[in-house]
Write a protein that holds these residues in place. Structure first.
Motif, PDB file in Angstrom:
ATOM      1  N   UNK A 148       0.833  -1.211   0.000  1.00 52.08           N
ATOM      2  CA  UNK A 148       0.000   0.000   0.000  1.00 52.08           C
ATOM      3  C   UNK A 148       0.867   1.261   0.000  1.00 52.08           C
ATOM      4  N   UNK A 149       1.929   1.238   0.773  1.00 53.68           N
ATOM      5  CA  UNK A 149       2.825   2.397   0.812  1.00 53.68           C
ATOM      6  C   UNK A 149       3.454   2.619  -0.559  1.00 53.68           C
ATOM      7  N   UNK A 150       3.895   1.551  -1.210  1.00 55.29           N
ATOM      8  CA  UNK A 150       4.510   1.673  -2.537  1.00 55.29           C
ATOM      9  C   UNK A 150       3.518   2.203  -3.554  1.00 55.29           C
ATOM     10  N   UNK A 151       2.268   1.770  -3.453  1.00 53.77           N
ATOM     11  CA  UNK A 151       1.241   2.277  -4.381  1.00 53.77           C
ATOM     12  C   UNK A 151       1.036   3.771  -4.183  1.00 53.77           C
ATOM     13  N   UNK A 152       0.963   4.195  -2.941  1.00 55.06           N
ATOM     14  CA  UNK A 152       0.751   5.616  -2.663  1.00 55.06           C
ATOM     15  C   UNK A 152       1.944   6.454  -3.122  1.00 55.06           C
ATOM     16  N   UNK A 153       3.158   5.890  -3.032  1.00 59.91           N
ATOM     17  CA  UNK A 153       4.360   6.634  -3.424  1.00 59.91           C
ATOM     18  C   UNK A 153       4.719   6.400  -4.888  1.00 59.91           C
ATOM     19  N   UNK A 154       3.908   5.600  -5.593  1.00 64.50           N
ATOM     20  CA  UNK A 154       4.151   5.288  -7.000  1.00 64.50           C
ATOM     21  C   UNK A 154       5.554   4.704  -7.197  1.00 64.50           C
ATOM     22  N   UNK A 155       5.860   3.689  -6.416  1.00 64.87           N
ATOM     23  CA  UNK A 155       7.164   3.018  -6.488  1.00 64.87           C
ATOM     24  C   UNK A 155       6.963   1.626  -7.056  1.00 64.87           C
ATOM     25  N   UNK A 156       7.587   1.361  -8.189  1.00 66.59           N
ATOM     26  CA  UNK A 156       7.435   0.071  -8.839  1.00 66.59           C
ATOM     27  C   UNK A 156       8.614  -0.847  -8.495  1.00 66.59           C
ATOM     28  N   UNK A 157       8.304  -2.091  -8.158  1.00 71.92           N
ATOM     29  CA  UNK A 157       9.336  -3.107  -7.964  1.00 71.92           C
ATOM     30  C   UNK A 157      10.271  -2.871  -6.801  1.00 71.92           C
TER      31      UNK A 157
END
Length: 355
Positions: free
Chosen positions: A282-291
């Motif tokens: 969820x944190x990666x989705x919010x920060x738009x971080x892929x992989x």
């Protein structure tokens, strides 16, 4: 020889002889379906000669029957041992349940062949598993069967000479400056504060997620400058002290302010964290971080140290590596640092040419 009728169409052929206790014994030679009379007599003569030299066919048969299947060996012998000797025994149990058991479960361990092990190893890759994951299955099989050899249950380990893929597994994900800023913005305002705190802690200490999940207030020095990772929570099984920087200390201050001053440092709604993957996604989705994996935060911590001019020895100590070769994979240098190094050499050449 003795022939015993099994049904109207065939019979079993036995050799009657004296066993090691000088008692009458019967050893089956085969059936009339797969042996001619001549072949049966030949086999009987060969077996008599072997018995005269000390062979005990019935003892050999009992020994073959006594060899456990992979399922029986794993659950009754290997797993109880692993629970005492390995912290990661649950991973072994999962690999057995998902793949090793279905493949080798009903096979006696002395009938597992090197070719079958090699084929199994290759099929793991064909099924889409990463090379390192396929190697983990092979290493478990090899280790377990080595123990079977040590315990006298097996003579030769069929997995001993099967080669690993030995993938370097060096897929590392480093954050760009813009990505780093996006992650910091998300962590600063994220509603799940315990999860935001644990992510900041990992970035600020370079610790492994398991070490952070196990951390307690008793492991923190009174002046909050050192975090002691106990040996039972360290991958190297060695106690180590981690110096805490300002960011790590600010995490401790936030946790104290929330009212959590005893027990584990990082506590979610249901108690101390056991799993982090869903919250991390969820944190990666919010920060738009892929992989970006949670473990990549450790890579980025090492990268920040190296790019700040710290030696590999210092990085090795900070990460708790016993082998400096392992630290080499974390010695990432940014393009800017490399360019700066190249420019410094160029500047010196220019200065010499100008004299």
């Amino acid at each position: 020889m003795e022939v015993r009728a099994g049904c109207p169409d065939w019979a079993s052929v036995y050799l009657r002889h004296r066993n090691g206790s000088n008692k009458t014994a019967h050893t089956k030679l085969g059936t009339t379906l797969d042996l001619t009379l001549k072949e049966a007599r030949t086999k009987a003569r060969q077996l008599k000669a072997a018995i005269a030299l000390g062979a005990d066919p019935q003892a050999d048969a009992r020994q073959r029957k006594a060899v456990p299947t992979w399922n029986a060996f794993f659950t009754e012998s290997y797993l109880p041992h692993a629970k005492q000797a390995k912290r990661t025994w649950k991973n072994d149990a999962d690999m057995h349940r998902l793949r090793l058991g279905p493949r080798f479960g009903a096979t006696p361990i002395n009938r597992i062949t090197r070719q079958e092990v090699q084929q199994f190893h290759n099929e793991l890759r064909e099924d889409g598993l990463a090379p390192a994951t396929a190697d983990h299955h092979l290493k478990l099989l090899r280790h377990a069967l080595n123990l079977a050899v040590d315990w006298g249950m097996l003579q030769v380990n069929p997995a001993a000479k099967v080669k690993q893929f030995n993938s370097e597994n060096l897929v590392e994900r480093y954050l760009s400056d813009e990505e780093f800023k996006r992650l910091m913005r998300v962590l600063r305002d994220h509603e799940n504060r315990p999860m935001a705190c644990i992510v900041l802690w990992l970035l600020a200490t370079g610790a492994r997620s398991g070490e952070a999940k196990a951390a307690t207030w008793d492991d923190i020095a009174r002046d909050q400058t050192v975090w002691t990772i106990r040996s039972e929570h360290s991958k190297s099984k060695k106690r180590r002290a981690v110096p805490l920087n300002d960011i790590a200390r600010s995490v401790l201050q936030e946790i104290r302010a929330s009212g959590c001053t005893s027990g584990h440092l990082f506590v979610g709604k249901r108690g101390p964290y056991k799993y982090l993957s869903k919250n991390w996604e969820r944190i990666c989705e919010e920060a738009d971080l892929q992989g970006l994996r949670l473990h990549d935060l450790r890579h980025n911590y090492a990268s920040m140290l190296v790019n700040s001019g710290h030696s590999l020895y210092e990085v090795q100590q900070a990460l708790g590596h016993s082998d400096p070769k392992v630290t080499m994979r974390y010695s990432h240098l940014s393009k800017e640092s490399l360019q700066g190094a190249a420019n410094s050499a160029g500047d010196r050449i220019k200065a010499a040419m100008a004299e």
